[in-house]
Design a protein around this motif. Structure first.
Motif, short mmCIF file in Angstrom:
data_model
loop_
_atom_site.label_atom_id
_atom_site.label_comp_id
_atom_site.label_asym_id
_atom_site.label_seq_id
_atom_site.Cartn_x
_atom_site.Cartn_y
_atom_site.Cartn_z
N TYR A 45 81.60 -36.88 -59.16
CA TYR A 45 79.95 -36.96 -58.64
C TYR A 45 79.81 -38.50 -57.96
O TYR A 45 78.69 -39.10 -57.64
CB TYR A 45 78.96 -35.92 -58.99
CG TYR A 45 79.35 -34.50 -58.44
CD1 TYR A 45 79.30 -34.61 -57.62
CD2 TYR A 45 79.17 -34.09 -59.70
CE1 TYR A 45 79.81 -32.92 -56.79
CE2 TYR A 45 79.59 -32.79 -59.27
CZ TYR A 45 79.40 -32.14 -58.08
OH TYR A 45 79.89 -30.62 -57.22
N GLY A 46 79.71 -39.17 -59.69
CA GLY A 46 79.19 -40.47 -59.82
C GLY A 46 80.26 -41.46 -58.38
O GLY A 46 79.72 -42.38 -57.79
N ILE A 47 81.16 -41.40 -58.40
CA ILE A 47 82.19 -41.78 -57.89
C ILE A 47 82.23 -41.80 -55.96
O ILE A 47 81.42 -42.29 -55.27
CB ILE A 47 83.96 -42.00 -58.30
CG1 ILE A 47 84.06 -42.67 -59.78
CG2 ILE A 47 85.23 -41.82 -56.70
CD1 ILE A 47 85.61 -41.56 -59.88
N GLY A 48 81.69 -40.54 -56.22
CA GLY A 48 81.19 -39.68 -55.04
C GLY A 48 79.57 -40.17 -54.37
O GLY A 48 80.08 -40.57 -52.76
N LEU A 49 79.26 -40.45 -55.13
CA LEU A 49 77.45 -40.91 -55.52
C LEU A 49 77.57 -42.67 -54.65
O LEU A 49 76.97 -43.04 -53.72
CB LEU A 49 77.04 -41.14 -55.79
CG LEU A 49 75.29 -41.88 -56.14
CD1 LEU A 49 74.77 -41.00 -54.32
CD2 LEU A 49 74.71 -41.91 -56.66
N TRP A 50 78.95 -43.28 -55.15
CA TRP A 50 79.36 -44.97 -55.38
C TRP A 50 79.83 -44.80 -53.27
O TRP A 50 79.35 -46.25 -52.85
CB TRP A 50 79.59 -45.68 -55.60
CG TRP A 50 78.55 -45.51 -56.94
CD1 TRP A 50 78.44 -45.61 -57.73
CD2 TRP A 50 77.64 -46.75 -56.92
NE1 TRP A 50 78.00 -45.72 -58.92
CE2 TRP A 50 77.38 -46.88 -58.17
CE3 TRP A 50 77.21 -47.98 -56.16
CZ2 TRP A 50 76.44 -47.42 -58.45
CZ3 TRP A 50 76.20 -48.65 -56.40
CH2 TRP A 50 75.74 -48.70 -57.61
N VAL A 51 80.86 -44.10 -53.23
CA VAL A 51 81.71 -43.88 -51.91
C VAL A 51 80.08 -43.53 -50.82
O VAL A 51 80.44 -44.50 -49.29
CB VAL A 51 82.73 -43.23 -52.48
CG1 VAL A 51 83.09 -43.22 -50.42
CG2 VAL A 51 83.34 -43.28 -53.00
N PHE A 52 79.73 -42.62 -51.27
CA PHE A 52 78.16 -42.51 -49.69
C PHE A 52 77.30 -43.26 -49.48
O PHE A 52 77.74 -44.05 -48.26
CB PHE A 52 78.10 -40.82 -50.69
CG PHE A 52 76.76 -40.96 -49.84
CD1 PHE A 52 76.58 -40.48 -48.35
CD2 PHE A 52 75.37 -40.99 -50.83
CE1 PHE A 52 75.82 -39.77 -47.41
CE2 PHE A 52 73.80 -40.34 -49.78
CZ PHE A 52 74.65 -39.80 -48.84
N LEU A 53 76.97 -44.43 -50.65
CA LEU A 53 75.36 -44.90 -50.73
C LEU A 53 76.86 -45.95 -49.78
O LEU A 53 76.17 -47.32 -48.85
CB LEU A 53 75.95 -45.65 -52.19
CG LEU A 53 74.60 -44.70 -52.53
CD1 LEU A 53 74.21 -44.96 -53.79
CD2 LEU A 53 73.84 -44.79 -51.67
N ALA A 54 78.00 -46.27 -50.02
CA ALA A 54 79.08 -47.23 -49.22
C ALA A 54 78.51 -47.38 -47.62
O ALA A 54 78.91 -48.10 -47.07
CB ALA A 54 80.03 -47.71 -49.83
N ALA A 55 78.76 -46.07 -47.41
CA ALA A 55 79.16 -44.92 -46.27
C ALA A 55 77.54 -45.53 -45.58
O ALA A 55 77.23 -45.52 -43.59
CB ALA A 55 78.92 -44.05 -45.97
N VAL A 56 76.47 -45.09 -46.18
CA VAL A 56 75.05 -45.38 -45.73
C VAL A 56 74.71 -46.76 -45.25
O VAL A 56 73.71 -46.32 -44.30
CB VAL A 56 74.25 -44.56 -46.99
CG1 VAL A 56 72.17 -45.42 -46.30
CG2 VAL A 56 74.10 -43.31 -46.63
N ALA A 57 74.55 -48.08 -46.13
CA ALA A 57 74.57 -49.20 -45.88
C ALA A 57 75.58 -49.72 -44.77
O ALA A 57 75.02 -50.34 -43.92
CB ALA A 57 75.80 -50.26 -46.83
N LEU A 58 77.01 -48.88 -44.42
CA LEU A 58 77.47 -48.82 -42.69
C LEU A 58 77.27 -48.20 -41.79
O LEU A 58 76.78 -48.97 -40.97
CB LEU A 58 78.81 -48.76 -42.99
CG LEU A 58 79.57 -49.20 -43.23
CD1 LEU A 58 81.05 -47.98 -44.11
CD2 LEU A 58 80.48 -50.85 -43.98
#
Length: 191
Positions: free
Chosen positions: A3-16
């Motif tokens: 979930y930690g890795i998933g959250l960081w990947v998700f936050l990158a998508a949010v920034a995009l």
């Protein structure tokens, strides 16, 4: 950890996603320069503004853009804006779901992936819809002639939902393949 890795990947998508919304460059046109000393004219459309190298930026679509035959284009363009803004709201809900799963107990971590993956899938559908509408307008609306291109914001939106798709697949596979958390306690060796 998943979930930690998933959250960081998700936050990158949010920034995009946020960058694609804020940049006024979903579609753009640059005129060919007639002489080496003249500057080319550049026009770009964002979700909420139209920018030109001659007149600067103005709100878009304006009231005069939504009459007669342009009503269809105006409605579709506003639908794109709605879908992208709605995806940001859903991304906020997804962030809350990540927080609940990460801060919750073992049960939340074992079953919370379904909620996170479901919300991510809905965000992806909204972004794919918005991206598809812009591509459709680019191909079929008379105002976009030879020389117009799908620009940075459209590309960022595409990358955003692809990153979310990778996140969905990664979390789904991890939930099915990885063993359950704290499945057993090892017996200490007493030598």
């Amino acid at each position: 950890m998943v979930y930690g890795i998933g959250l960081w990947v998700f936050l990158a998508a949010v920034a995009l996603t946020l960058t694609s919304i804020s940049l006024p460059s979903w579609l753009s046109y640059t005129s060919p320069s007639s002489s080496p000393t003249s500057k080319p004219i550049h026009v770009s459309y964002g979700l909420h503004s139209r920018c030109s190298s001659l007149t600067g930026c103005s709100p878009f679509p304006a009231q005069e853009d939504c009459h007669g035959e342009d009503r269809y284009f105006c409605s579709m363009w506003r639908s794109v804006g709605f879908l992208m803004n709605f995806s940001v709201v859903l991304e906020l809900a997804t962030f809350v779901s990540f927080a609940v799963v990460l801060l919750g107990g073992r049960g939340n971590r074992e079953n919370g992936w379904k909620m996170c993956v479901g919300l991510l899938a809905v965000v992806m559908v909204c972004q794919i819809g918005a991206m598809g509408i812009v591509a459709f307008l680019f191909d079929h609306d008379n105002r976009f002639f030879v020389g117009w291109t799908l620009d940075k914001s459209w590309i960022l939106c595409t990358i955003s939902w692809i990153v979310m798709a990778v996140d969905v697949v990664g979390m789904s596979v991890a939930a099915k393949v990885l063993p359950a958390e704290d499945d057993y306690e090892p017996i200490p060796d007493r030598r």
